[in-house]
Design a protein around this motif. Structure first.
Motif, PDB file in Angstrom:
ATOM      1  N   ALA A 190       0.830  -1.206   0.000  1.00 14.69           N
ATOM      2  CA  ALA A 190       0.000   0.000   0.000  1.00 14.69           C
ATOM      3  C   ALA A 190       0.865   1.256   0.000  1.00 14.69           C
ATOM      4  O   ALA A 190       0.552   2.234  -0.697  1.00 14.69           O
ATOM      5  CB  ALA A 190      -0.929  -0.002   1.214  1.00 14.69           C
ATOM      6  N   PHE A 191       1.963   1.231   0.755  1.00 14.85           N
ATOM      7  CA  PHE A 191       2.861   2.385   0.785  1.00 14.85           C
ATOM      8  C   PHE A 191       3.396   2.689  -0.609  1.00 14.85           C
ATOM      9  O   PHE A 191       3.343   3.826  -1.064  1.00 14.85           O
ATOM     10  CB  PHE A 191       4.019   2.139   1.760  1.00 14.85           C
ATOM     11  CG  PHE A 191       5.036   3.231   1.752  1.00 14.85           C
ATOM     12  CD1 PHE A 191       4.800   4.423   2.411  1.00 14.85           C
ATOM     13  CD2 PHE A 191       6.230   3.077   1.064  1.00 14.85           C
ATOM     14  CE1 PHE A 191       5.737   5.448   2.400  1.00 14.85           C
ATOM     15  CE2 PHE A 191       7.177   4.083   1.037  1.00 14.85           C
ATOM     16  CZ  PHE A 191       6.927   5.278   1.710  1.00 14.85           C
ATOM     17  N   PRO A 245       2.974   7.490  -4.906  1.00 11.51           N
ATOM     18  CA  PRO A 245       2.369   8.312  -5.968  1.00 11.51           C
ATOM     19  C   PRO A 245       1.740   9.607  -5.437  1.00 11.51           C
ATOM     20  O   PRO A 245       1.758  10.627  -6.130  1.00 11.51           O
ATOM     21  CB  PRO A 245       1.295   7.398  -6.570  1.00 11.51           C
ATOM     22  CG  PRO A 245       1.787   6.029  -6.304  1.00 11.51           C
ATOM     23  CD  PRO A 245       2.460   6.110  -4.966  1.00 11.51           C
ATOM     24  N   ALA A 246       1.234   9.585  -4.214  1.00  8.99           N
ATOM     25  CA  ALA A 246       0.649  10.800  -3.646  1.00  8.99           C
ATOM     26  C   ALA A 246       1.718  11.848  -3.340  1.00  8.99           C
ATOM     27  O   ALA A 246       1.428  13.043  -3.296  1.00  8.99           O
ATOM     28  CB  ALA A 246      -0.137  10.471  -2.382  1.00  8.99           C
ATOM     29  N   MET A 247       2.959  11.410  -3.153  1.00 11.84           N
ATOM     30  CA  MET A 247       4.054  12.312  -2.821  1.00 11.84           C
ATOM     31  C   MET A 247       4.899  12.678  -4.040  1.00 11.84           C
ATOM     32  O   MET A 247       5.981  13.238  -3.893  1.00 11.84           O
ATOM     33  CB  MET A 247       4.964  11.658  -1.774  1.00 11.84           C
ATOM     34  CG  MET A 247       4.302  11.376  -0.463  1.00 11.84           C
ATOM     35  SD  MET A 247       5.323  10.407   0.674  1.00 11.84           S
ATOM     36  CE  MET A 247       6.975  10.966   0.365  1.00 11.84           C
ATOM     37  N   VAL A 248       4.440  12.378  -5.234  1.00 16.23           N
ATOM     38  CA  VAL A 248       5.266  12.541  -6.427  1.00 16.23           C
ATOM     39  C   VAL A 248       5.730  13.982  -6.625  1.00 16.23           C
ATOM     40  O   VAL A 248       6.876  14.214  -6.993  1.00 16.23           O
ATOM     41  CB  VAL A 248       4.555  11.974  -7.675  1.00 16.23           C
ATOM     42  CG1 VAL A 248       3.437  12.878  -8.147  1.00 16.23           C
ATOM     43  CG2 VAL A 248       5.545  11.716  -8.773  1.00 16.23           C
ATOM     44  N   TYR A 296      10.866   8.778 -11.346  1.00 20.68           N
ATOM     45  CA  TYR A 296      11.622   7.524 -11.287  1.00 20.68           C
ATOM     46  C   TYR A 296      10.941   6.528 -10.351  1.00 20.68           C
ATOM     47  O   TYR A 296      10.845   5.338 -10.673  1.00 20.68           O
ATOM     48  CB  TYR A 296      13.061   7.780 -10.824  1.00 20.68           C
ATOM     49  CG  TYR A 296      13.843   6.495 -10.726  1.00 20.68           C
ATOM     50  CD1 TYR A 296      14.395   5.924 -11.855  1.00 20.68           C
ATOM     51  CD2 TYR A 296      13.993   5.850  -9.513  1.00 20.68           C
ATOM     52  CE1 TYR A 296      15.081   4.723 -11.787  1.00 20.68           C
ATOM     53  CE2 TYR A 296      14.681   4.651  -9.436  1.00 20.68           C
ATOM     54  CZ  TYR A 296      15.221   4.098 -10.559  1.00 20.68           C
ATOM     55  OH  TYR A 296      15.877   2.916 -10.479  1.00 20.68           O
ATOM     56  N   MET A 297      10.483   6.992  -9.189  1.00 16.82           N
ATOM     57  CA  MET A 297       9.853   6.074  -8.226  1.00 16.82           C
ATOM     58  C   MET A 297       8.556   5.486  -8.782  1.00 16.82           C
ATOM     59  O   MET A 297       8.249   4.337  -8.514  1.00 16.82           O
ATOM     60  CB  MET A 297       9.583   6.794  -6.896  1.00 16.82           C
ATOM     61  CG  MET A 297      10.819   6.959  -6.052  1.00 16.82           C
ATOM     62  SD  MET A 297      11.664   5.396  -5.694  1.00 16.82           S
ATOM     63  CE  MET A 297      10.432   4.551  -4.722  1.00 16.82           C
ATOM     64  N   ILE A 298       7.823   6.259  -9.560  1.00 16.42           N
ATOM     65  CA  ILE A 298       6.597   5.723 -10.146  1.00 16.42           C
ATOM     66  C   ILE A 298       6.924   4.775 -11.300  1.00 16.42           C
ATOM     67  O   ILE A 298       6.355   3.696 -11.411  1.00 16.42           O
ATOM     68  CB  ILE A 298       5.678   6.871 -10.630  1.00 16.42           C
ATOM     69  CG1 ILE A 298       5.252   7.737  -9.455  1.00 16.42           C
ATOM     70  CG2 ILE A 298       4.462   6.332 -11.360  1.00 16.42           C
ATOM     71  CD1 ILE A 298       4.538   7.005  -8.352  1.00 16.42           C
ATOM     72  N   ALA A 299       7.861   5.162 -12.139  1.00 19.66           N
ATOM     73  CA  ALA A 299       8.160   4.377 -13.342  1.00 19.66           C
ATOM     74  C   ALA A 299       8.976   3.120 -13.039  1.00 19.66           C
ATOM     75  O   ALA A 299       8.732   2.074 -13.640  1.00 19.66           O
ATOM     76  CB  ALA A 299       8.905   5.244 -14.351  1.00 19.66           C
TER      77      ALA A 299
END
Length: 89
Positions: free
Chosen positions: A29-30, A36-39, A55-58
């Motif tokens: 969930a994190f 994604p909420a902190m992008v 980068y963290m999302i992709a």
């Protein structure tokens, strides 16, 4: 082993399995909801020339998911072996 002892072993086995599952779901969930909420905040930093949030999302979350799956399987095998439910070789 009496039926009561077998029930106690089974209860401890399922308690450890449940706790592992809760931790794995919290991590999942994190990385799928919180990151994604902190992008926009993460995009203030760069990683390999890319905005860190992008980068963290992709890539980062996908890497985290693979690591989470690997660790969960490794720990579940250890729990199975501890309680005698592991695969015999």
């Amino acid at each position: 082993m009496s039926a009561n002892d077998a029930g106690d072993v089974r209860d401890r086995y399922w308690a450890k399995t449940r706790n592992l599952t809760i931790v794995v779901l919290a991590l999942w969930a994190f990385f799928s909801l919180v990151v994604p909420a902190m992008v926009s905040t993460l995009n203030q930093f760069t990683f390999l020339g890319f905005p860190f949030g992008f980068y963290m999302i992709a890539q980062g979350s996908l890497i985290a998911f693979v690591v989470i799956i690997w660790v969960q399987n490794w720990r579940q095998d250890a729990i199975d072996d501890e309680f005698g439910f592991g695969e015999e070789e």
